[in-house]
Design an enzyme around this catalytic site. Structure first.
Site, mmCIF file in Angstrom:
data_model
loop_
_atom_site.group_PDB
_atom_site.id
_atom_site.type_symbol
_atom_site.label_atom_id
_atom_site.label_comp_id
_atom_site.label_asym_id
_atom_site.label_seq_id
_atom_site.Cartn_x
_atom_site.Cartn_y
_atom_site.Cartn_z
ATOM 1 N NE ARG A 132 2.052 27.367 -46.236
ATOM 2 C CZ ARG A 132 2.966 28.284 -46.566
ATOM 3 N NH1 ARG A 132 4.062 28.423 -45.837
ATOM 4 N NH2 ARG A 132 2.793 29.058 -47.612
ATOM 5 C CG HIS B 28 2.460 28.014 -52.762
ATOM 6 N ND1 HIS B 28 1.329 28.403 -52.065
ATOM 7 C CD2 HIS B 28 3.481 28.765 -52.268
ATOM 8 C CE1 HIS B 28 1.655 29.347 -51.197
ATOM 9 N NE2 HIS B 28 2.947 29.587 -51.300
ATOM 10 C CD GLN C 230 4.108 33.138 -53.961
ATOM 11 O OE1 GLN C 230 4.062 33.072 -52.743
ATOM 12 N NE2 GLN C 230 4.407 34.263 -54.592
ATOM 13 C CG ASP D 232 10.712 28.197 -54.301
ATOM 14 O OD1 ASP D 232 11.009 28.989 -53.376
ATOM 15 O OD2 ASP D 232 9.859 27.300 -54.170
ATOM 16 C CB CYS E 109 7.189 32.177 -53.980
ATOM 17 S SG CYS E 109 8.152 30.816 -53.283
ATOM 18 N NE ARG F 152 0.405 34.366 -51.532
ATOM 19 C CZ ARG F 152 0.964 33.447 -50.729
ATOM 20 N NH1 ARG F 152 2.273 33.374 -50.622
ATOM 21 N NH2 ARG F 152 0.220 32.578 -50.073
HETATM 22 N N1 CP Z 1 5.622 32.472 -50.361
HETATM 23 C C1 CP Z 1 5.027 31.977 -49.271
HETATM 24 O O1 CP Z 1 4.048 31.209 -49.338
HETATM 25 O O2 CP Z 1 5.575 32.393 -48.099
HETATM 26 P P1 CP Z 1 5.243 31.862 -46.646
HETATM 27 O O3 CP Z 1 5.812 30.471 -46.530
HETATM 28 O O4 CP Z 1 5.938 32.829 -45.738
HETATM 29 O O5 CP Z 1 3.764 31.840 -46.438
HETATM 30 N N1 NVA Z 2 8.921 25.579 -52.303
HETATM 31 C C1 NVA Z 2 8.845 26.246 -51.037
HETATM 32 C C2 NVA Z 2 7.848 27.359 -51.095
HETATM 33 C C3 NVA Z 2 7.749 28.160 -49.842
HETATM 34 C C4 NVA Z 2 6.704 29.248 -49.915
HETATM 35 C C5 NVA Z 2 8.480 25.267 -49.942
HETATM 36 O O1 NVA Z 2 7.588 24.433 -50.148
HETATM 37 O O2 NVA Z 2 9.082 25.320 -48.870
#
Ligand code: CP
Ligand code: NVA
Length: 311
Positions: free
Chosen positions: A111, A138, A141, A229, A268, A296
């Site tokens: 990540r 992502h 997700q 989101d 998400c 997930r």
């Molecule tokens: N939706 C998601 O990826 O959540 P986290 O940021 O908690 O991993």
């Molecule tokens: N769009 C959000 C998703 C978090 C899971 C971010 O990137 O923070």
């Protein structure tokens, strides 16, 4: 990355057949676990002895826990690393990190911020690399979301899905999914927060049934699924401006009433109640957000198995 290493970098880079195989594998794995304690491995332990390294350069609750649970249930183990734990965080190259981890673990999840780091890691690693979120996409997700949509609404092909809010990283993976799995995607964003131009270009080249608008009501009309989101993603700095731009895009009861009668609401998570969605919607009967979160685990088990040639 060798020619035979299968990395999961984006939904756009995986074939439709493989995506469908992952969704079907995820659903079977989910059904097989009903009623079992979460710490009990799956009967066949398909990834016994396999190690997954997870590198987090941004916070995470769902991605971190679901990958850890997934690999354990598959019979393997994970090593969770924050950038601060690694020499990567104080200047060791991505390439050397990739080469070292490739000698020690069987797969790497990352990540990170810019997608360039993910792609460099994947090109230098000799083990599969999984995109655990970048500023750009992502995909893990959206695999969970597709599983959730299929569970609640049946076959994904031909469905109408409405995205309302920020044109962000999660939306980009939905655009990729629409191109691969043949559903209609309607997107309502303020003009200033429109989707990533690269994703729009990909959609154009891949025949995605994508409808862009600035009108949330037009996007959700009779839709099977409404998604939003957070207004401020982890890479965004301009929170106050975003709140002003996005307030007309809040998913509330009035907007949900324009969607199909049995439409589902997805997010998400993490969510901000009374910002991008009202509590009445996210905690109401049409919301499937905690199914998405649970899924997930099941979808990432399929992704891990696909990457390691065990699906
Ligand atoms: N939706 C998601 O990826 O959540 P986290 O940021 O908690 O991993
Ligand atoms: N769009 C959000 C998703 C978090 C899971 C971010 O990137 O923070």
């Amino acid at each position: 990355m060798s020619d035979t290493t299968k990395s999961f970098l984006d939904i756009s880079t995986v074939s439709t057949d493989d995506l469908n195989a992952m969704l079907s594998g995820a659903l079977s794995a989910k059904h097989a676990r009903v009623g079992q304690p979460r710490g009990v491995p799956d009967g066949q332990r398909p990834l016994e002895g396999h190690l997954l390294a997870m590198i987090f350069e941004k916070p995470s609750t769902r991605t971190r826990v679901s990958f850890d649970v997934a690999i354990r249930q598959l019979g393997g183990e994970s090593i969770v690393l924050s950038a601060a734990d690694l020499q990567l965080g104080r200047g060791e190259s991505v390439a050397d990190t990739a080469r070292v981890l490739s000698r020690m673990v069987d797969a790497i999840m990352l990540r990170t911020h810019g997608e360039e780091k993910l792609h460099e890691l994947a090109s230098e690693a000799t083990v599969p690399v999984i995109n655990g979120l970048t500023d750009t996409s992502h995909p893990c997700q959206i695999m969970a979301d597709l599983l959730t949509l299929q569970e609640h609404k049946g076959a994904i092909a031909g469905k109408s899905v409405a995205w309302v809010g920020d044109g962000n990283n999660v939306l980009t993976s939905w655009i990729h999914a629409a191109g691969k799995l043949d559903f209609e995607l309607r997107v309502a964003t303020p003009p200033e927060l429109s989707p990533d131009p690269a994703a729009l270009q990909w959609a154009g080249l891949n025949g995605v049934e994508l409808h862009l608008t600035t009108d949330p009501q037009a996007a959700v009309a009779n839709a099977d699924c409404v998604i939003t989101d957070t207004w401020v993603s982890m890479n965004d700095a301009d929170a106050a401006n975003r709140h002003n731009l996005l307030m007309p895009y809040q998913v509330n009861d009035a907007l949900m009433a324009q969607a199909g009668k049995d439409a589902v609401f997805m997010h998400c998570l993490p969510a901000h109640r009374e910002e991008e969605v009202t509590g009445s919607v996210i905690d109401g009967p049409q919301s499937v957000v905690f199914d998405e979160a649970e899924n997930r685990i099941h979808s990432q088990k399929a992704i891990l198995r696909w990457c390691l040639g065990k699906l």
